[in-house]
Design an enzyme around this catalytic site. Sequence first.
Site, mmCIF file in Angstrom:
data_model
loop_
_atom_site.group_PDB
_atom_site.id
_atom_site.type_symbol
_atom_site.label_atom_id
_atom_site.label_comp_id
_atom_site.label_asym_id
_atom_site.label_seq_id
_atom_site.Cartn_x
_atom_site.Cartn_y
_atom_site.Cartn_z
ATOM 1 N N LYS A 33 0.885 -1.355 -0.093
ATOM 2 C CA LYS A 33 0.050 0.016 0.252
ATOM 3 C C LYS A 33 0.782 1.252 -0.023
ATOM 4 O O LYS A 33 2.099 1.180 0.348
ATOM 5 C CB LYS A 33 -0.942 0.208 1.331
ATOM 6 C CG LYS A 33 -2.087 -1.047 1.311
ATOM 7 C CD LYS A 33 -2.687 -0.900 2.377
ATOM 8 C CE LYS A 33 -3.885 -2.019 2.768
ATOM 9 N NZ LYS A 33 -5.047 -1.908 1.590
ATOM 10 N N ARG A 93 -10.498 -11.887 2.011
ATOM 11 C CA ARG A 93 -11.146 -12.804 1.195
ATOM 12 C C ARG A 93 -10.335 -13.946 1.195
ATOM 13 O O ARG A 93 -10.873 -15.277 1.172
ATOM 14 C CB ARG A 93 -11.563 -12.312 -0.167
ATOM 15 C CG ARG A 93 -10.597 -12.311 -1.098
ATOM 16 C CD ARG A 93 -10.909 -11.321 -2.481
ATOM 17 N NE ARG A 93 -10.976 -10.186 -1.842
ATOM 18 C CZ ARG A 93 -11.042 -8.879 -2.949
ATOM 19 N NH1 ARG A 93 -11.677 -9.132 -4.235
ATOM 20 N NH2 ARG A 93 -11.308 -7.596 -2.554
HETATM 21 N N1 BES Z 1 -7.814 -3.988 4.403
HETATM 22 C C1 BES Z 1 -8.157 -3.507 3.117
HETATM 23 C C2 BES Z 1 -9.372 -2.781 3.002
HETATM 24 C C3 BES Z 1 -9.516 -1.530 3.589
HETATM 25 C C4 BES Z 1 -9.559 -0.098 3.040
HETATM 26 C C5 BES Z 1 -9.854 -1.634 5.022
HETATM 27 C C6 BES Z 1 -9.554 0.953 3.787
HETATM 28 C C7 BES Z 1 -10.108 -0.255 5.785
HETATM 29 C C8 BES Z 1 -10.130 0.908 5.166
HETATM 30 C C9 BES Z 1 -8.233 -4.557 2.256
HETATM 31 O O1 BES Z 1 -7.610 -5.774 2.533
HETATM 32 C C10 BES Z 1 -7.559 -4.218 0.807
HETATM 33 O O2 BES Z 1 -6.581 -3.824 0.929
HETATM 34 N N2 BES Z 1 -8.566 -4.242 -0.386
HETATM 35 C C11 BES Z 1 -8.176 -3.795 -1.441
HETATM 36 C C12 BES Z 1 -8.794 -4.944 -2.340
HETATM 37 C C13 BES Z 1 -8.186 -4.671 -3.931
HETATM 38 C C14 BES Z 1 -6.645 -4.886 -4.141
HETATM 39 C C15 BES Z 1 -8.941 -5.466 -4.785
HETATM 40 C C16 BES Z 1 -8.728 -2.264 -1.701
HETATM 41 O O3 BES Z 1 -9.810 -2.073 -1.231
HETATM 42 O O4 BES Z 1 -8.105 -1.637 -2.268
HETATM 43 ZN ZN ZN Z 2 -5.314 -5.418 1.932
#
Ligand code: BES
Ligand code: ZN
Length: 500
Positions: free
Chosen positions: A279, A353
């Site tokens: 990230k 997931r």
């Molecule tokens: N933990 C994150 C989602 C999240 C985002 C939680 C903001 C709390 C606040 C999750 O694991 C994630 O990174 N999701 C990605 C999915 C994508 C790679 C398909 C996302 O939402 O960008």
């Molecule tokens: Zn994630």
Amino acid sequence: MKLNVKAGDITKQDVDAIVVNLFEGISNPGGATGAVDKSINGAISSLIKDGEITGKLGELTLIHSQRTIKPKRILVVGLGPKEKFDSDKIRFVCGKAIRFLGEKKIKSCATILHGAGNGSIQPEIAARSIAEGTVLGSYRFGIHKSEKSSLHVEELLVVESEKSKIDAIKSGIDQGVIMANSAALARDLVNQPANYMTPSDLVDVATDICDGNSLQLEVFDEKRMQELKMGALLGVAKGSVVPPRMIIIKYTGDPEHPENNLGLIGKGITFDSGGISIKPSSGMAAMKGDMAGAASVICTMKAIEALKPKINVTMIAASTENMPGGNAQKPGDVVTAMNGTTIEVDNTDAEGRLVLSDAVSYGVQLGLRRIVDVATLTGAIEIALGKVATGAFSNNSELVNSVIKAGNDAGEKMWELPTFEEYRDLYKSDVADLKNVGGRQAGSITGAMFIGEFAKDVAWVHLDIASTSTSSKTSGLLTKGATGIPVRTLIYLVLALSKG
Ligand code: BES
Ligand code: ZN
Ligand code: ZN
């Protein structure tokens, strides 16, 4: 904070302040507020006449009693228009009022039962809402501050003149305190930084919750997960030196009917760096809260144990860090979940997931008839619903309607999004059975449906709390930071399902 109930006259209580209320547009207060107004020579009605008190929702007016009655101060809280009044307005005003009184250095106060007279809310529900709003509104996460704040109310007395209502009020307060304390504990776990809240720290919390009562705790380490072939969860854990844990808590409230059961499954990523699909650094600290799903299902068990509903509940929390270590899984890797499904890991940041695919498969194998999974799953859910409502997804309209109804009872809004067959194409893989990302379109839906694949034909609901598990501001019963959502929804759900 101590909450107590007493029959009597609120003006005669030995407290620093008393709390009364007013609906918007009322010029002659009646009931308990009217009685207090008379005892202080009409100070409230005169402020209404001057337009200083309007009864607008959340309006707070502090009046000094000038020795007309024993308590030195009277706080008049606005309840808003009577037509819009409900139990969540009680939580809102109680949260706001208790912080206000704390800032005024008030230590003890007494309140009338908001909404039970004129607002026509049952005494038990009104009392429960007062407890929820008061306990959660005065929540603070202060454990890492060197200077401890002393600005908080220590005692709230709910005073009712009609003796016949006292038992119902006591029961409501007891329930509300149990629910709010469970939600407050979930807030603590989510607010806690990742170096204080690893998978093993979550195990310690679960151990405390199950200590000395009927809850049965089981913890899977890496070795046990390997035996069970939980390849999806283990794949995520590979990048971290901190070992993963799966935590299982069982509550048996209906031993004669093992099929009367519910599974509560939580995503417990104690830090989500994204893994190799790392990230951006700005905002990454918020990913300490990526275990909010696990925190909420663990803390719900604490309330269930106290409330003892007639239903069997199994909690499964899948916990690991998601880190980009030397042994981390890589984009393009293929892993095999415990039910044999192969998954192409297209993006290591879609790890929720993955861990849930194994947790849900395990729940199905245990014979769970209904499953609710809770996860901070997608950033996309904040784009769809903002921070106002939790996204709900399901393969069963009866179960999802029960969850949404429980959310309404709890004042935690939920909104259902579709799980149409057509979306399945988005997460098909060229090399494996499924792919863990579905591209830009319908991101929250494909994430949800991916998890749903593992529920098979078990009634299943997924709650995406990525936006609602934290609040950007303090308001009503919410405080800035973790919200404890959806702990109270889950408790209301379990109580409702236990009644058939
Ligand atoms: N933990 C994150 C989602 C999240 C985002 C939680 C903001 C709390 C606040 C999750 O694991 C994630 O990174 N999701 C990605 C999915 C994508 C790679 C398909 C996302 O939402 O960008
Ligand atoms: Zn994630
Ligand atoms: Zn995550």
